[in-house]
Structure formats: structure tokens, C-alpha cells
Design an enzyme around this catalytic site. Structure first.
Site, mmCIF file in Angstrom:
data_model
loop_
_atom_site.group_PDB
_atom_site.id
_atom_site.type_symbol
_atom_site.label_atom_id
_atom_site.label_comp_id
_atom_site.label_asym_id
_atom_site.label_seq_id
_atom_site.Cartn_x
_atom_site.Cartn_y
_atom_site.Cartn_z
ATOM 1 N N ASP A 1 0.783 -1.243 0.000
ATOM 2 C CA ASP A 1 0.000 0.000 0.000
ATOM 3 C C ASP A 1 0.807 1.281 0.000
ATOM 4 O O ASP A 1 0.226 2.339 0.178
ATOM 5 C CB ASP A 1 -0.822 0.046 1.330
ATOM 6 C CG ASP A 1 -2.298 -0.115 1.058
ATOM 7 O OD1 ASP A 1 -2.625 -0.418 -0.076
ATOM 8 O OD2 ASP A 1 -3.078 0.085 1.998
ATOM 9 N N CYS B 1 -22.933 -3.920 -4.532
ATOM 10 C CA CYS B 1 -22.058 -2.966 -3.831
ATOM 11 C C CYS B 1 -22.453 -1.528 -4.166
ATOM 12 O O CYS B 1 -22.441 -0.663 -3.285
ATOM 13 C CB CYS B 1 -20.589 -3.230 -4.162
ATOM 14 S SG CYS B 1 -20.218 -3.305 -5.909
ATOM 15 N N CYS C 1 -16.058 8.687 -0.146
ATOM 16 C CA CYS C 1 -15.941 7.375 0.497
ATOM 17 C C CYS C 1 -15.649 7.521 1.991
ATOM 18 O O CYS C 1 -14.738 8.245 2.399
ATOM 19 C CB CYS C 1 -14.831 6.580 -0.188
ATOM 20 S SG CYS C 1 -14.592 4.961 0.547
ATOM 21 N N CYS D 1 -14.879 1.647 6.422
ATOM 22 C CA CYS D 1 -16.243 1.263 6.049
ATOM 23 C C CYS D 1 -16.178 -0.075 5.315
ATOM 24 O O CYS D 1 -15.323 -0.268 4.454
ATOM 25 C CB CYS D 1 -16.829 2.349 5.147
ATOM 26 S SG CYS D 1 -18.378 1.882 4.337
ATOM 27 N N CYS E 1 -19.715 -1.883 1.268
ATOM 28 C CA CYS E 1 -19.743 -2.450 -0.098
ATOM 29 C C CYS E 1 -19.132 -3.850 -0.122
ATOM 30 O O CYS E 1 -19.467 -4.661 -0.986
ATOM 31 C CB CYS E 1 -19.079 -1.513 -1.103
ATOM 32 S SG CYS E 1 -17.374 -1.096 -0.728
ATOM 33 N N CYS F 1 -21.120 -7.888 -0.854
ATOM 34 C CA CYS F 1 -20.626 -8.704 -1.978
ATOM 35 C C CYS F 1 -20.841 -10.203 -1.721
ATOM 36 O O CYS F 1 -20.374 -10.740 -0.714
ATOM 37 C CB CYS F 1 -19.143 -8.419 -2.204
ATOM 38 S SG CYS F 1 -18.461 -9.369 -3.568
HETATM 39 S S1 SF4 Z 1 -19.879 -9.332 -7.137
HETATM 40 FE FE1 SF4 Z 1 -19.268 -7.998 -5.435
HETATM 41 S S2 SF4 Z 1 -17.905 -6.459 -6.332
HETATM 42 FE FE2 SF4 Z 1 -18.993 -7.464 -8.022
HETATM 43 S S3 SF4 Z 1 -20.766 -6.130 -8.371
HETATM 44 FE FE3 SF4 Z 1 -21.436 -7.734 -6.948
HETATM 45 S S4 SF4 Z 1 -21.137 -6.832 -4.911
HETATM 46 FE FE4 SF4 Z 1 -19.961 -5.589 -6.375
HETATM 47 S S1 SF4 Z 2 -19.647 1.428 0.826
HETATM 48 FE FE1 SF4 Z 2 -17.571 1.219 -0.068
HETATM 49 S S2 SF4 Z 2 -17.387 2.907 -1.529
HETATM 50 FE FE2 SF4 Z 2 -19.144 3.364 -0.211
HETATM 51 S S3 SF4 Z 2 -18.373 4.642 1.434
HETATM 52 FE FE3 SF4 Z 2 -18.236 2.527 2.163
HETATM 53 S S4 SF4 Z 2 -16.158 1.801 1.590
HETATM 54 FE FE4 SF4 Z 2 -16.584 3.687 0.409
#
Ligand code: SF4
Ligand code: SF4
Length: 331
Positions: A136, A197, A217, A258, A261, A265
Site C-alpha cells: 500500500d 455494492c 468514500c 467502512c 460495499c 458482496c
Molecule cells: S460481485 Fe461484489 S464487487 Fe462485483 S458487483 Fe457484486 S457486490 Fe460488487
Molecule cells: S460502501 Fe464502499 S465505496 Fe461506499 S463509502 Fe463505504 S467503503 Fe466507500
């Protein structure tokens, strides 16, 4: 006559050493210039200001475009590793939430140490080998290299997704001076028509497939603003306080990072839990209420989070984040 046995520097040999070093997955890719379209998309991302106050992303573009330059003698191979942090158990949902990557010890140190261990193991057989470890912290498109090394694909939320490990993984990279004949196959995206997401993000930060606007974000706003105060000022609208007016954002309850998202998934639901001891939840995160955070002293903060990435946000920043989730309608 004396015979020397020489272990060839092959992907199999490197992957076995990476497994012994404690990584959950490892892939090997030959290094080259970054594909033009990828570099163009990165530059467009910068031009849109989607990197918010993270000005360091603008620097060393030449090295970013050609990662071979990151090693003095010239790098020829990228060894990309994944280390899972999918938690065994989450924080209780009524408490102020911390992204699960920060449940345990600061990953920068943990992963770097493992990468150095891996390099030492490779050098034990190949003393002339040179290498450099990255987590990173360099102008390196690590997710692109991970895809090239066959470890997964970049999801619509911008995260690297592995079929087995999901996206709750740290990506660590070792650049090596020697060529290793890699036959890794790039994986195609398995996101398909899914948009979970994008729908789940409370701030609308995911602009397009794989493009995240850091200005919106929470991961940026709850940490970087405090970790890099001057850059945070430069970031204009970005910052947790600016977002606090939004009830939906405050309701998410995050005071450090966070996971929304990623939680949405489906690949993370199936992902295995590696349960690394370094990533175990700090016991205090099972009990700290909003009031506890607001009353915390500097000494206690230093003591509790001595080895935690949460230190980056500073105690003052954490308190500001707690107030933001308590008062969604006021700055
Ligand atoms: S598989 Fe995961 S990363 Fe891909 S669109 Fe769906 S939630 Fe988003
Ligand atoms: S859900 Fe994902 S893209 Fe949205 S604020 Fe949270 S970490 Fe950022």
C-alpha cells in the site's frame, strides 16, 4: 566430485515459500510497463479529483507506469500475496463500527515482515536475488498485478476479489530482480450483472465499475482527513464532518473505515475465514460505546491502540467521527 543441488526459482517454489511464510495465496507475474488504457484511467481518476486529499497518489507517475523502475537494479518479477482478514466474529452492531481490516494489528507491519521473511527464504537458495517489499505504500498498481498473477479480478467496488478468499484480503507485493517463467492466467471478472455494492454504498462513492470517488468514500473521510490533515483541508468537500449531515451515512455507524460495499458482496459470504492471530479483534472493540470513545484519554488511546491502524486517525479524529454518527443533522 562434489554435486550442488540448485533449486530453480519457479512459481511453484515461490508459492510454497509464500505459504510457509503465512500467506493465504500467492501468484507470480512478469513485470512490464503498465498497459496504456490502465494508466489513462488512473490519470483520469486523478483529474476528476477522486483521490481527494491523497496528493501522494499524483507523485512518481513514471514509476507507476513502469514498476520495473522500483528496484535499483531493475525489477523483472512481481510476487503478489494475499492475506485474509475476514473476521471470525464481527463487532456487536450497536457499537460504533470499525472496518474489520483494523480489528487487529496494523497490517502494514504484519505483511511487510512476512514479505521480508519470504524474500529471505528465496535468497537462502538464490543469494544473488534482490527484492523489495510493498504494502500500500508505493506507486504500484497492486490490484492490477494481482489480477495479472491470476489471483482474482477487480470488482465493481474497486476491490480485488479472490474466488476463495473474497475481498477481505491485504495485497502485499515483492518485486524481484530475477525473471521467473510465470504462466499465470488472468481471471475474467465474475461480477456479472450484480450491482449490490453500488446499491449498498450509502454515499454514492462508487461512480462506475471499479471507479471509486474517495471524496465521497467513508474509508477516506474517517481516516485520511486526520492522518494527513493538510491534505484533508485540500480535499474540499471531503471529510467526515461534511458527510455528517447525511442521515443515511451516519446510520452506517462507521467511525473508522467502512465495510458496507464489501459486506454486500456475495463473494465475501462464501469466502473462507483464515483466522490469523494478528487480525484477531481487539477485546476493547467488543465493548467500547460512543460515550467510552468520547471520554477516552490520550493515554488510554495510546495504550489500547498501540499496535493498531486506528492510531492513524488520531484520538481527536475518532471523537469527531463518533460525534458525526451521533448527530446526523448537524456538523
Ligand atoms: S460481485 Fe461484489 S464487487 Fe462485483 S458487483 Fe457484486 S457486490 Fe460488487
Ligand atoms: S460502501 Fe464502499 S465505496 Fe461506499 S463509502 Fe463505504 S467503503 Fe466507500
Amino acid at each position: 566430485m562434489i554435486f550442488f543441488s540448485i533449486t530453480l526459482l519457479t512459481p511453484d517454489f515461490i508459492q510454497a515459500a509464500a505459504s510457509r511464510a503465512g500467506f493465504d495465496a500467492c501468484g507470480v507475474a512478469a513485470l512490464d510497463e503498465l498497459p496504456e488504457d490502465l494508466l489513462r484511467r488512473f490519470c483520469e481518476w486523478l483529474q476528476h479529483g477522486y483521490h481527494a486529499g491523497m496528493r501522494y497518489m499524483e507523485r512518481h507517475l513514471q514509476k507507476r507506469a513502469d514498476p520495473r523502475l522500483l528496484l535499483k537494479s531493475g525489477a523483472r518479477t512481481a510476487v503478489v500475496t494475499l492475506f485474509s482478514y475476514k473476521p471470525q466474529r464481527p463487532q456487536p452492531p450497536h457499537l460504533p463500527q470499525v472496518s474489520c481490516y483494523a480489528y487487529g494489528r496494523d497490517y502494514h507491519g504484519v505483511i511487510k515482515q512476512k514479505l521480508w521473511g519470504l524474500l529471505a527464504a528465496l535468497q537462502a537458495e538464490h543469494p544473488a536475488l534482490r527484492g523489495r517489499a510493498f504494502v500500500d505504500t508505493a506507486p504500484l498498481q497492486e490490484r492490477y498485478l494481482a489480477v495479472k498473477a491470476g489471483l482474482g479480478w477487480v470488482g465493481k467496488n474497486g476491490m480485488l476479489i479472490s474466488k476463495e478468499l473474497g475481498s477481505y484480503t491485504f495485497v502485499g507485493t515483492l518485486l524481484l530482480s530475477d525473471a521467473v517463467g510465470s504462466d499465470a492466467q488472468e481471471q475474467k471478472s465474475r461480477c456479472g450483472a450484480c450491482t449490490r455494492c453500488l446499491s449498498a454504498c450509502p454515499t454514492g462513492a462508487i461512480r462506475d465499475n471499479g471507479v471509486v470517488n474517495s471524496q465521497l468514500c467513508l474509508s477516506y473521510a474517517t481516516i485520511e482527513k486526520y492522518a494527513n490533515p493538510l491534505q484533508g483541508e485540500d480535499a474540499g468537500a471531503a471529510g467526515r464532518a461534511g458527510m455528517a449531515k447525511d442521515e443515511k451515512t451516519a446510520a452506517a455507524g462507521y467511525i473508522f473505515g467502512c465495510d458496507i460495499c464489501q459486506d454486500a458482496c456475495p463473494w465475501n459470504k462464501k469466502a473462507k475465514v483464515a483466522a490469523h492471530s494478528e487480525m484477531q479483534l481487539l477485546p476493547q472493540l467488543l465493548t467500547l460505546t460512543a460515550d467510552d470513545w468520547l471520554e477516552m484519554s490520550d493515554d488510554d488511546f495510546e495504550k489500547i491502540f498501540e499496535q493498531s491502524p486506528i492510531r492513524r486517525a488520531t484520538l481527536q479524529g475518532m471523537k469527531e467521527n463518533v460525534r458525526a454518527i451521533q448527530q446526523p443533522n448537524s456538523k
